[in-house]
Structures are given as structure tokens and as C-alpha cells.
Design a protein around this motif. Structure first.
Motif, mmCIF file in Angstrom:
data_model
loop_
_atom_site.group_PDB
_atom_site.id
_atom_site.type_symbol
_atom_site.label_atom_id
_atom_site.label_comp_id
_atom_site.label_asym_id
_atom_site.label_seq_id
_atom_site.Cartn_x
_atom_site.Cartn_y
_atom_site.Cartn_z
ATOM 1 N N SER A 52 7.146 -2.990 8.051
ATOM 2 C CA SER A 52 8.149 -2.146 8.703
ATOM 3 C C SER A 52 9.233 -1.606 7.793
ATOM 4 O O SER A 52 9.876 -0.606 8.129
ATOM 5 N N VAL A 53 9.486 -2.244 6.633
ATOM 6 C CA VAL A 53 10.596 -1.818 5.780
ATOM 7 C C VAL A 53 10.088 -0.923 4.657
ATOM 8 O O VAL A 53 9.215 -1.331 3.878
ATOM 9 N N HIS A 54 10.660 0.285 4.564
ATOM 10 C CA HIS A 54 10.277 1.211 3.494
ATOM 11 C C HIS A 54 11.500 1.864 2.855
ATOM 12 O O HIS A 54 11.357 2.822 2.101
ATOM 13 N N ASN A 55 12.674 1.373 3.154
ATOM 14 C CA ASN A 55 13.900 1.884 2.548
ATOM 15 C C ASN A 55 14.189 1.084 1.283
ATOM 16 O O ASN A 55 14.309 -0.145 1.332
ATOM 17 N N GLU A 56 14.311 1.794 0.146
ATOM 18 C CA GLU A 56 14.435 1.099 -1.135
ATOM 19 C C GLU A 56 15.700 0.250 -1.235
ATOM 20 O O GLU A 56 15.696 -0.810 -1.874
ATOM 21 N N PHE A 57 16.807 0.673 -0.608
ATOM 22 C CA PHE A 57 18.039 -0.101 -0.672
ATOM 23 C C PHE A 57 17.905 -1.416 0.112
ATOM 24 O O PHE A 57 18.385 -2.465 -0.325
ATOM 25 N N ILE A 58 17.258 -1.342 1.244
ATOM 26 C CA ILE A 58 17.033 -2.556 2.031
ATOM 27 C C ILE A 58 16.096 -3.511 1.286
ATOM 28 O O ILE A 58 16.284 -4.732 1.297
ATOM 29 N N ILE A 59 15.104 -2.922 0.618
ATOM 30 C CA ILE A 59 14.166 -3.745 -0.152
ATOM 31 C C ILE A 59 14.891 -4.484 -1.268
ATOM 32 O O ILE A 59 14.670 -5.680 -1.513
ATOM 33 N N VAL A 60 15.816 -3.791 -1.953
ATOM 34 C CA VAL A 60 16.588 -4.426 -3.018
ATOM 35 C C VAL A 60 17.413 -5.588 -2.461
ATOM 36 O O VAL A 60 17.470 -6.669 -3.046
ATOM 37 N N LEU A 61 18.052 -5.365 -1.312
ATOM 38 C CA LEU A 61 18.861 -6.429 -0.703
ATOM 39 C C LEU A 61 17.993 -7.606 -0.280
ATOM 40 O O LEU A 61 18.392 -8.780 -0.437
ATOM 41 N N ILE A 62 16.808 -7.315 0.252
ATOM 42 C CA ILE A 62 15.903 -8.389 0.673
ATOM 43 C C ILE A 62 15.468 -9.228 -0.534
ATOM 44 O O ILE A 62 15.497 -10.467 -0.501
ATOM 45 N N ILE A 63 15.091 -8.552 -1.628
ATOM 46 C CA ILE A 63 14.673 -9.273 -2.830
ATOM 47 C C ILE A 63 15.834 -10.091 -3.394
ATOM 48 O O ILE A 63 15.658 -11.238 -3.838
ATOM 49 N N LEU A 64 17.049 -9.522 -3.371
ATOM 50 C CA LEU A 64 18.225 -10.238 -3.850
ATOM 51 C C LEU A 64 18.466 -11.506 -3.042
ATOM 52 O O LEU A 64 18.695 -12.587 -3.613
ATOM 53 N N PHE A 88 10.096 -17.504 -2.323
ATOM 54 C CA PHE A 88 9.622 -16.696 -3.446
ATOM 55 C C PHE A 88 8.249 -16.076 -3.183
ATOM 56 O O PHE A 88 7.865 -15.110 -3.837
ATOM 57 N N THR A 89 7.501 -16.603 -2.216
ATOM 58 C CA THR A 89 6.224 -15.971 -1.861
ATOM 59 C C THR A 89 6.435 -14.586 -1.239
ATOM 60 O O THR A 89 5.823 -13.613 -1.688
ATOM 61 N N PRO A 90 7.258 -14.422 -0.204
ATOM 62 C CA PRO A 90 7.499 -13.062 0.307
ATOM 63 C C PRO A 90 8.160 -12.150 -0.715
ATOM 64 O O PRO A 90 7.903 -10.941 -0.738
ATOM 65 N N SER A 91 9.008 -12.717 -1.585
ATOM 66 C CA SER A 91 9.626 -11.897 -2.627
ATOM 67 C C SER A 91 8.567 -11.337 -3.569
ATOM 68 O O SER A 91 8.605 -10.145 -3.935
ATOM 69 N N ALA A 92 7.604 -12.176 -3.967
ATOM 70 C CA ALA A 92 6.523 -11.713 -4.846
ATOM 71 C C ALA A 92 5.657 -10.660 -4.157
ATOM 72 O O ALA A 92 5.233 -9.677 -4.781
ATOM 73 N N LEU A 93 5.390 -10.849 -2.870
ATOM 74 C CA LEU A 93 4.587 -9.880 -2.127
ATOM 75 C C LEU A 93 5.295 -8.527 -2.034
ATOM 76 O O LEU A 93 4.674 -7.469 -2.176
ATOM 77 N N ILE A 94 6.592 -8.551 -1.773
ATOM 78 C CA ILE A 94 7.356 -7.303 -1.662
ATOM 79 C C ILE A 94 7.351 -6.557 -2.996
ATOM 80 O O ILE A 94 7.095 -5.339 -3.050
ATOM 81 N N MET A 95 7.613 -7.275 -4.088
ATOM 82 C CA MET A 95 7.633 -6.619 -5.395
ATOM 83 C C MET A 95 6.251 -6.091 -5.768
ATOM 84 O O MET A 95 6.120 -5.008 -6.364
ATOM 85 N N ALA A 96 5.199 -6.843 -5.431
ATOM 86 C CA ALA A 96 3.841 -6.394 -5.757
ATOM 87 C C ALA A 96 3.470 -5.129 -4.997
ATOM 88 O O ALA A 96 2.894 -4.186 -5.559
#
Length: 235
Positions: free
Chosen positions: A4-16, A37-45
């Protein structure tokens, strides 16, 4: 989040946020940190590839986790099932011998003016005690552990800990023991070490009086009794 998330700013905040929580928990509980760290790795990948095929990345990640877990389980079954408990007898004997050496240093005329906390004998005993406790705790987590043997060893481990505490607390004004008493004490410690190393019952020996340090003498008696009980139980 991947779907559901495709906004780059939200993605940065989520990874942070996920990275912060990971660093917070990883030093305390690796399994709990893996939930972040598993969802973080999936998001970055996914977002670095710009393919947005979250089901593909999730499947690959799950497959990696399952395969890695199976490899770890097989390795622990083949290599580490009894590696810790097999070292216990040797480490108990090594620690008892180092305590006997510290006692000799503390109550002999030659070294009586030395501080306990500055001696190499004390550092050696402390290292052996830490190693013994570490290995004992590791043996409790073995898959095919001998529960009866480990339970019978606990009084020995506890008595060794108490002995180390009393030896560390020895005051500068400690008495000088005669050579006869020191020889008898060393004999007692050596017989205990041999019995522990061979895993056999210990025959209690006479322990001479130590003026002003009755707790040390009593702990030696308790350790002998614990070794006698442990040898009889495992036998």
C-alpha cells in the motif's frame, strides 16, 4: 506496507523507524529484532529495484529464513549437541586448582603482604569461574542434555562461586598458615580437582582450621560434600 505504501518520504520514515527499533532490541534479543529488520530489508529490496513485486521479495525472504533455520538446526544437532557439557568436568577441576593456588598465595608467609586483587592467581581464578559459568549455562540449553547430571553439578558450581567470593574478600590482615596446614589444604584441593575431572565420587578429607576465616573452611567442606554427592549421583 509493501502493498500500500508508495510515497518515498513515508518509506524513508518507515525505514528510519524500523532501523531505530532494530538497533534498540538487537543487543537484547536477536529474535525480537528480526521482527523489525526483516520488513526493513524487504522494503529496501523492493523499492530499490522499482519492480514493486512485493510477493516475490516476501517469498524469497521467507525461503531464505526457512533454509537458513534448517541449516542451523542440522548444524547444532551434528556439532553442538553435547559440546558444552563435555567440558564441564575439566573446567570444574581447573577452577578448583586455581582456587587452591590463590589460597596458598593468600595465606603463605612469602606472599602475605600482597593484595589479593593485584595477584595473577586471582585473575586466573576469576577467568576460570567466568568460563565455568558460561559453559554450564550453555550446557543447560543443549538439546540432548543430561538433566540429572547437570542438576547434580549445580551444588558444586554454587560452592565454587561462594569459595571465589570468600577468597576475593580476604582482608590484608590475613593470618600466615603453617606449611603443614597449607600442604593439607593443597592436598584437599588437588583431590577435589582430580575427582571432578574424572567425574567420580570424592572422599572427604580433613580440612585444617583457618583462624578468622571459618567461612572458607566451611565452604571447602561443603564443596567436598557436593562433589561426593555429584559423583554418587552420576555414578
Amino acid at each position: 506496507m509493501l502493498a500500500s505504501v508508495h510515497n518515498e518520504f513515508i518509506i524513508v520514515l518507515i525505514i528510519l523507524c524500523l532501523t531505530f527499533i532494530t538497533e534498540l532490541f538487537i543487543v537484547r534479543n536477536y529474535g525480537l529484532a528480526a521482527m523489525f529488520f526483516t520488513p526493513s530489508a524487504l522494503i529496501m529490496a523492493e523499492y530499490s529495484s522499482q519492480s514493486y513485486d512485493f510477493s516475490f521479495f516476501a517469498t524469497v525472504r521467507i525461503t531464505d529464513i526457512v533454509v537458513g533455520s534448517l541449516i542451523g538446526l542440522i548444524g547444532s544437532l551434528l556439532l553442538g549437541s553435547r559440546s558444552a557439557s563435555s567440558l564441564l568436568n575439566h573446567l570444574i577441576a581447573k577452577t578448583i586448582r586455581s582456587q587452591g593456588q590463590l589460597l596458598l598465595m593468600a595465606f603463605s608467609e612469602k606472599d602475605n603482604d600482597l593484595a589479593i586483587d593485584e595477584s595473577s592467581e586471582r585473575n586466573k581464578m576469576q577467568t576460570n569461574m567466568v568460563n565455568l559459568l558460561t559453559v554450564y549455562n550453555a550446557s543447560l540449553g543443549e538439546i540432548f542434555k543430561n538433566k540429572a547430571r547437570l542438576e547434580s553439578l549445580w551444588p558444586v558450581i554454587f560452592s565454587i562461586e561462594q569459595m571465589g567470593y570468600y577468597l576475593n574478600a580476604s582482608l590484608p590482615e590475613r593470618p600466615v598458615l603453617s606449611e603443614r596446614k597449607l600442604a593439607q589444604l593443597l592436598y584437599v584441593f588437588e583431590t577435589m580437582a582430580i575427582a571432578a575431572n574424572k567425574g567420580r565420587s570424592h572422599t572427604n578429607k580433613e580440612v585444617p582450621e583457618i583462624e578468622g576465616y571459618s567461612k572458607i573452611r566451611q565452604e571447602i567442606l561443603d564443596l567436598q560434600e557436593a562433589l561426593r554427592f555429584c559423583g554418587g549421583a552420576t555414578g
